[in-house]
Design a protein around this motif. Structure first.
Motif, PDB file in Angstrom:
ATOM      1  N   GLN A  64       0.792  -1.194  -0.125  1.00 15.20           N
ATOM      2  CA  GLN A  64      -0.045  -0.037   0.004  1.00 15.20           C
ATOM      3  C   GLN A  64       0.888   1.224  -0.068  1.00 15.20           C
ATOM      4  O   GLN A  64       0.659   2.236  -0.655  1.00 15.20           O
ATOM      5  N   GLY A  65       1.984   0.986   0.649  1.00 10.70           N
ATOM      6  CA  GLY A  65       2.836   2.337   0.675  1.00 10.70           C
ATOM      7  C   GLY A  65       3.493   2.652  -0.573  1.00 10.70           C
ATOM      8  O   GLY A  65       3.682   3.777  -1.131  1.00 10.70           O
ATOM      9  N   LEU A  66       3.823   1.495  -1.182  1.00  9.17           N
ATOM     10  CA  LEU A  66       4.204   1.680  -2.613  1.00  9.17           C
ATOM     11  C   LEU A  66       3.160   2.337  -3.637  1.00  9.17           C
ATOM     12  O   LEU A  66       3.639   3.185  -4.477  1.00  9.17           O
ATOM     13  N   ARG A  67       1.948   2.086  -3.481  1.00  6.54           N
ATOM     14  CA  ARG A  67       0.911   2.524  -4.201  1.00  6.54           C
ATOM     15  C   ARG A  67       0.764   4.130  -3.978  1.00  6.54           C
ATOM     16  O   ARG A  67       0.550   4.781  -4.930  1.00  6.54           O
ATOM     17  N   VAL A  68       0.861   4.419  -2.653  1.00  9.13           N
ATOM     18  CA  VAL A  68       0.641   5.787  -2.355  1.00  9.13           C
ATOM     19  C   VAL A  68       1.812   6.536  -2.755  1.00  9.13           C
ATOM     20  O   VAL A  68       1.819   7.955  -3.278  1.00  9.13           O
ATOM     21  N   ARG A  69       2.926   5.999  -3.004  1.00  7.32           N
ATOM     22  CA  ARG A  69       4.089   6.656  -3.683  1.00  7.32           C
ATOM     23  C   ARG A  69       4.041   6.447  -5.294  1.00  7.32           C
ATOM     24  O   ARG A  69       4.874   7.300  -6.131  1.00  7.32           O
ATOM     25  N   GLY A  70       3.098   6.016  -5.667  1.00  8.00           N
ATOM     26  CA  GLY A  70       2.881   6.056  -7.257  1.00  8.00           C
ATOM     27  C   GLY A  70       3.898   5.127  -7.922  1.00  8.00           C
ATOM     28  O   GLY A  70       4.121   5.141  -9.088  1.00  8.00           O
ATOM     29  N   LEU A  71       4.324   4.050  -7.059  1.00  9.66           N
ATOM     30  CA  LEU A  71       5.693   3.239  -7.677  1.00  9.66           C
ATOM     31  C   LEU A  71       4.949   1.918  -8.121  1.00  9.66           C
ATOM     32  O   LEU A  71       4.099   1.058  -7.358  1.00  9.66           O
ATOM     33  N   PRO A  72       4.787   1.623  -9.334  1.00 14.42           N
ATOM     34  CA  PRO A  72       4.727   0.017  -9.722  1.00 14.42           C
ATOM     35  C   PRO A  72       5.624  -1.035  -9.169  1.00 14.42           C
ATOM     36  O   PRO A  72       6.667  -0.662  -8.930  1.00 14.42           O
ATOM     37  N   TRP A  73       4.807  -1.970  -8.971  1.00 13.58           N
ATOM     38  CA  TRP A  73       5.627  -3.355  -8.546  1.00 13.58           C
ATOM     39  C   TRP A  73       5.123  -4.592  -9.132  1.00 13.58           C
ATOM     40  O   TRP A  73       4.216  -4.671  -9.622  1.00 13.58           O
ATOM     41  N   GLY A  74       6.098  -5.358  -8.957  1.00 12.55           N
ATOM     42  CA  GLY A  74       5.870  -6.718  -9.680  1.00 12.55           C
ATOM     43  C   GLY A  74       6.516  -7.819  -9.136  1.00 12.55           C
ATOM     44  O   GLY A  74       7.429  -7.781  -8.055  1.00 12.55           O
ATOM     45  N   VAL A  75       6.065  -9.096  -9.577  1.00 11.42           N
ATOM     46  CA  VAL A  75       6.757 -10.424  -8.897  1.00 11.42           C
ATOM     47  C   VAL A  75       7.722 -11.171  -9.889  1.00 11.42           C
ATOM     48  O   VAL A  75       7.232 -11.200 -11.181  1.00 11.42           O
ATOM     49  N   VAL A  76       9.015 -11.473  -9.389  1.00  9.15           N
ATOM     50  CA  VAL A  76       9.648 -12.283 -10.414  1.00  9.15           C
ATOM     51  C   VAL A  76      10.266 -13.546  -9.430  1.00  9.15           C
ATOM     52  O   VAL A  76      10.980 -13.166  -8.350  1.00  9.15           O
ATOM     53  N   THR A  77       9.644 -14.678  -9.882  1.00 10.28           N
ATOM     54  CA  THR A  77       9.863 -15.834  -9.073  1.00 10.28           C
ATOM     55  C   THR A  77      10.511 -16.945 -10.037  1.00 10.28           C
ATOM     56  O   THR A  77      10.222 -17.091 -11.292  1.00 10.28           O
ATOM     57  N   ASN A  78      11.090 -17.880  -9.481  1.00 11.74           N
ATOM     58  CA  ASN A  78      11.341 -19.144 -10.006  1.00 11.74           C
ATOM     59  C   ASN A  78      10.220 -20.039 -10.096  1.00 11.74           C
ATOM     60  O   ASN A  78      10.417 -21.148 -10.465  1.00 11.74           O
ATOM     61  N   LYS A  79       9.229 -19.798  -9.545  1.00 13.34           N
ATOM     62  CA  LYS A  79       7.911 -20.776  -9.477  1.00 13.34           C
ATOM     63  C   LYS A  79       7.464 -20.793 -11.045  1.00 13.34           C
ATOM     64  O   LYS A  79       7.404 -19.628 -11.625  1.00 13.34           O
ATOM     65  N   GLN A  80       7.354 -21.955 -11.336  1.00 16.01           N
ATOM     66  CA  GLN A  80       6.627 -22.067 -12.877  1.00 16.01           C
ATOM     67  C   GLN A  80       5.526 -21.147 -12.947  1.00 16.01           C
ATOM     68  O   GLN A  80       4.741 -21.186 -11.735  1.00 16.01           O
ATOM     69  N   MET A  81       4.928 -20.806 -13.907  1.00 19.33           N
ATOM     70  CA  MET A  81       3.877 -20.225 -14.049  1.00 19.33           C
ATOM     71  C   MET A  81       2.723 -20.884 -14.007  1.00 19.33           C
ATOM     72  O   MET A  81       1.369 -20.412 -13.586  1.00 19.33           O
ATOM     73  N   ARG A  82       2.791 -22.527 -14.212  1.00 20.12           N
ATOM     74  CA  ARG A  82       1.775 -23.350 -13.825  1.00 20.12           C
ATOM     75  C   ARG A  82       1.225 -23.116 -12.386  1.00 20.12           C
ATOM     76  O   ARG A  82       0.182 -23.364 -12.106  1.00 20.12           O
ATOM     77  N   PHE A  83       2.230 -22.658 -11.462  1.00 21.15           N
ATOM     78  CA  PHE A  83       1.951 -22.411 -10.170  1.00 21.15           C
ATOM     79  C   PHE A  83       1.684 -20.986  -9.750  1.00 21.15           C
ATOM     80  O   PHE A  83       0.801 -20.527  -8.987  1.00 21.15           O
ATOM     81  N   ALA A  84       2.430 -20.140 -10.354  1.00 20.10           N
ATOM     82  CA  ALA A  84       2.709 -18.654  -9.949  1.00 20.10           C
ATOM     83  C   ALA A  84       1.363 -18.103 -10.385  1.00 20.10           C
ATOM     84  O   ALA A  84       0.919 -16.948  -9.718  1.00 20.10           O
ATOM     85  N   ALA A  85       0.954 -18.259 -11.654  1.00 22.34           N
ATOM     86  CA  ALA A  85      -0.468 -17.584 -12.264  1.00 22.34           C
ATOM     87  C   ALA A  85      -1.521 -17.685 -11.406  1.00 22.34           C
ATOM     88  O   ALA A  85      -2.127 -16.836 -10.838  1.00 22.34           O
ATOM     89  N   PRO A  86      -1.858 -18.949 -11.106  1.00 20.33           N
ATOM     90  CA  PRO A  86      -3.167 -19.159 -10.080  1.00 20.33           C
ATOM     91  C   PRO A  86      -2.940 -18.761  -8.694  1.00 20.33           C
ATOM     92  O   PRO A  86      -3.919 -18.368  -8.255  1.00 20.33           O
ATOM     93  N   LEU A  87      -1.887 -18.855  -8.291  1.00 22.48           N
ATOM     94  CA  LEU A  87      -1.483 -18.609  -6.882  1.00 22.48           C
ATOM     95  C   LEU A  87      -1.712 -16.973  -6.575  1.00 22.48           C
ATOM     96  O   LEU A  87      -2.421 -16.546  -5.949  1.00 22.48           O
ATOM     97  N   THR A  88      -1.081 -16.119  -7.861  1.00 19.98           N
ATOM     98  CA  THR A  88      -1.221 -14.744  -7.592  1.00 19.98           C
ATOM     99  C   THR A  88      -2.605 -14.140  -8.011  1.00 19.98           C
ATOM    100  O   THR A  88      -3.242 -13.306  -7.336  1.00 19.98           O
ATOM    101  N   ARG A  89      -3.267 -14.945  -8.710  1.00 23.81           N
ATOM    102  CA  ARG A  89      -4.768 -14.576  -9.348  1.00 23.81           C
ATOM    103  C   ARG A  89      -5.672 -14.807  -8.009  1.00 23.81           C
ATOM    104  O   ARG A  89      -6.611 -14.301  -7.831  1.00 23.81           O
ATOM    105  N   ALA A  90      -5.376 -15.817  -7.184  1.00 24.15           N
ATOM    106  CA  ALA A  90      -6.291 -16.428  -6.127  1.00 24.15           C
ATOM    107  C   ALA A  90      -6.138 -15.257  -4.756  1.00 24.15           C
ATOM    108  O   ALA A  90      -7.003 -15.389  -4.177  1.00 24.15           O
ATOM    109  N   MET A  91      -4.853 -14.660  -4.816  1.00 21.96           N
ATOM    110  CA  MET A  91      -4.816 -13.548  -3.670  1.00 21.96           C
ATOM    111  C   MET A  91      -4.924 -12.567  -4.041  1.00 21.96           C
ATOM    112  O   MET A  91      -4.204 -11.630  -4.915  1.00 21.96           O
ATOM    113  N   ALA A  92      -5.886 -11.648  -3.082  1.00 15.95           N
ATOM    114  CA  ALA A  92      -6.126 -10.141  -3.238  1.00 15.95           C
ATOM    115  C   ALA A  92      -5.039  -9.307  -3.267  1.00 15.95           C
ATOM    116  O   ALA A  92      -4.873  -8.389  -3.902  1.00 15.95           O
ATOM    117  N   LEU A  93      -3.817  -9.653  -2.803  1.00 20.12           N
ATOM    118  CA  LEU A  93      -2.683  -9.019  -2.433  1.00 20.12           C
ATOM    119  C   LEU A  93      -2.135  -8.610  -3.781  1.00 20.12           C
ATOM    120  O   LEU A  93      -1.611  -7.558  -3.882  1.00 20.12           O
TER     121      LEU A  93
END
Length: 225
Positions: free
Chosen positions: A100-129
């Motif tokens: 939320q602090g990053l959003r207030v600052r107007g800073l975009p953020w993203g995720v770079v993981t070694n998790k395969q997208m088979r898992f990373a995509a549904p996991l991140t879609r399922a979490m409001a975070l």
């Protein structure tokens, strides 16, 4: 210490933004129980959660990737994990406020993981975070996972931000190696899975944080060193 104009912040996933150790541990522990072996406590699995299947199978069965049955066991682990990815996985304390602090600052953020997208995509879609995440780059998004810089450079490309203006936060030495190779400033998250068991100083990160909210303190000072 050198001033640093941050235009975007990138994060590792497991051990940095979310604590997925309970689900990863349960997935491999089921394999032990299915074979009549006694269950192991989460404390055995947690330090190795960042290493994915390699780490979990190593703890549960003493198995290394060169084992003849590793590929089959890894796929069984993947199936178990896929069926329960979000049952016990939660953001680390302070992560939501930090983002939320990053959003207030107007800073975009993203995720770079070694998790395969088979898992990373549904996991991140399922979490409001992750609804505000500007990108999710997985371990198979580019030809090379971390510690190669390719995934980080791809994330910078997707965010349309120069790599040199990105900050990368991770809880594993390979995160710091990858970030430095990509020309980014790096922050070691010592609250992650490896922070308590290794000397994170030797990783050579530009800064270290013991809690997610400390990242905002670094940004408030306008410097990472």
């Amino acid at each position: 210490m050198r001033p640093f104009d941050v235009q975007a912040v990138l994060f590792d996933l497991d051990g940095t933004l979310v604590d997925s150790a309970p689900d990863l541990g349960a997935a491999v522990d089921k394999m032990r129980c299915d074979r009549g072996l006694p269950s192991l406590p989460l404390t055995d699995y947690r330090p190795f959660a960042g290493a994915g299947a390699r780490g979990m199978l190593g703890v549960a069965f003493g198995m290394t990737p060169d084992h003849a049955e590793f590929a089959a066991m890894r796929e069984e682990f993947f199936r178990n994990y896929e069926s329960r990815m979000t049952e016990l996985t939660r953001p680390f304390a302070g992560v939501a406020d930090m983002l939320q602090g990053l959003r207030v600052r107007g800073l975009p953020w993203g995720v770079v993981t070694n998790k395969q997208m088979r898992f990373a995509a549904p996991l991140t879609r399922a979490m409001a975070l992750f609804k505000q995440a500007s990108c999710v780059v997985g371990g198979d998004t580019t030809p090379h996972p971390k510690p190669h810089p390719a995934p980080l450079l791809e994330a910078a490309r997707q965010l349309r931000v120069p790599a040199a203006a990105c900050l990368y936060v991770g809880d594993d030495e390979r995160d710091i190696v990858a970030g430095r190779a990509a020309g980014m400033r790096t922050v070691a998250a010592t609250y992650g899975y490896l922070g308590g068991s290794v000397d994170t100083v030797v990783w050579g990160a530009d800064a270290r944080i013991d809690s997610p909210l400390q990242l905002l303190d670094l940004l408030n000072r306008g410097r990472v060193a």
